[in-house]
Design an enzyme around this catalytic site. Sequence first.
Site, PDB file in Angstrom:
ATOM      1  N   TRP A   1     -15.908  63.362  60.382  1.00  0.00           N
ATOM      2  CA  TRP A   1     -15.269  64.576  60.878  1.00  0.00           C
ATOM      3  C   TRP A   1     -15.495  65.720  59.903  1.00  0.00           C
ATOM      4  O   TRP A   1     -15.938  65.512  58.775  1.00  0.00           O
ATOM      5  CB  TRP A   1     -13.794  64.363  61.227  1.00  0.00           C
ATOM      6  CG  TRP A   1     -12.868  63.848  60.123  1.00  0.00           C
ATOM      7  CD1 TRP A   1     -13.244  63.201  58.973  1.00  0.00           C
ATOM      8  CD2 TRP A   1     -11.440  63.924  60.107  1.00  0.00           C
ATOM      9  NE1 TRP A   1     -12.130  62.873  58.245  1.00  0.00           N
ATOM     10  CE2 TRP A   1     -11.002  63.299  58.911  1.00  0.00           C
ATOM     11  CE3 TRP A   1     -10.496  64.438  60.961  1.00  0.00           C
ATOM     12  CZ2 TRP A   1      -9.644  63.194  58.578  1.00  0.00           C
ATOM     13  CZ3 TRP A   1      -9.144  64.331  60.620  1.00  0.00           C
ATOM     14  CH2 TRP A   1      -8.744  63.720  59.450  1.00  0.00           C
TER      15      TRP A   1
ATOM     16  N   HIS B   1      -8.137  92.924  70.535  1.00  0.00           N
ATOM     17  CA  HIS B   1      -9.260  93.177  69.621  1.00  0.00           C
ATOM     18  C   HIS B   1      -9.427  94.671  69.348  1.00  0.00           C
ATOM     19  O   HIS B   1      -9.857  95.056  68.270  1.00  0.00           O
ATOM     20  CB  HIS B   1     -10.532  92.585  70.236  1.00  0.00           C
ATOM     21  CG  HIS B   1     -11.783  92.761  69.427  1.00  0.00           C
ATOM     22  ND1 HIS B   1     -11.824  92.604  68.057  1.00  0.00           N
ATOM     23  CD2 HIS B   1     -13.060  93.053  69.812  1.00  0.00           C
ATOM     24  CE1 HIS B   1     -13.063  92.805  67.639  1.00  0.00           C
ATOM     25  NE2 HIS B   1     -13.826  93.083  68.668  1.00  0.00           N
TER      26      HIS B   1
HETATM   27 MN    MN Z   1     -16.341  90.252  69.949  1.00  0.00          MN
END
Ligand code: MN
Length: 256
Positions: free
Chosen positions: A61, A79
Amino acid sequence: MSDLAAFTAGLADGSIRVVDLTSPLSSDTPILMLPEGMGQTAHFELEEISAYDDRGPAWYWNNFRTGEHTGTHFDAPIHWVTGPKEDVASVPPHRLVGPAAVLDVADRVSSDPDFLVEVADLEAFQEEHGAFLDGGWLLVRTGWSIHAGSQEEFLNADEEGSHTPGLSAECARWLAQDSPIIGLGVETVGTDAGAAPTFDPMFPCHSLMHGAGKYGLTQLQNLDLLPPVGAVIVAAPLKIVGGSGSPVRVLAFVGS
Ligand code: MN
């Protein structure tokens, strides 16, 4: 037969194909580069925890480090400064599945990397294929994914900036404000054209689409395998609490 039984039967007999629109995510995946002095997004990196060895005898992992906006990724409204503060974990699940309209401008981009989609192109598309659907995505096939193997070719930058295709500011405004489309998907490093820092408003796909609570998908590939209309996409980002975006696996269901 129920709709879902017909769907699973179609998957089983191959009359419904599953097309992966996602670019491979590795340390070689190209990323956005902002001007010097600004914060930069990170490359994707794997850090091995164990590989059937002393650190973990039966298991392999990794940890990983990545920018939210690295590789094929989902842009959430939070964003952008203009957007509602909806993070990637808050996007309602029904908005992660929807019909896709695929506008193909690859021919025009091949002779002009700065090519911009205009409102007239979207109107002509709807004349031919019908109106955009409520809750649907517009995917713009530019062919740019053929450059995804090289950071330099993918950004295609010179002293003027990046030369990559996208939408004009007017087209972004139309998509954000006058169409029922909930998101824009592209093949390039971001939803905006390379020249978008010079547009008014700057980065109009981010500014106007997120301003209208809409979404973005980037670095898509295999758009040539989709029909202009009729496909359904699933774009399921990681449920990162507070995240502005996330790497995403984008799948399309295509009927025969
Ligand atoms: Mn982006």
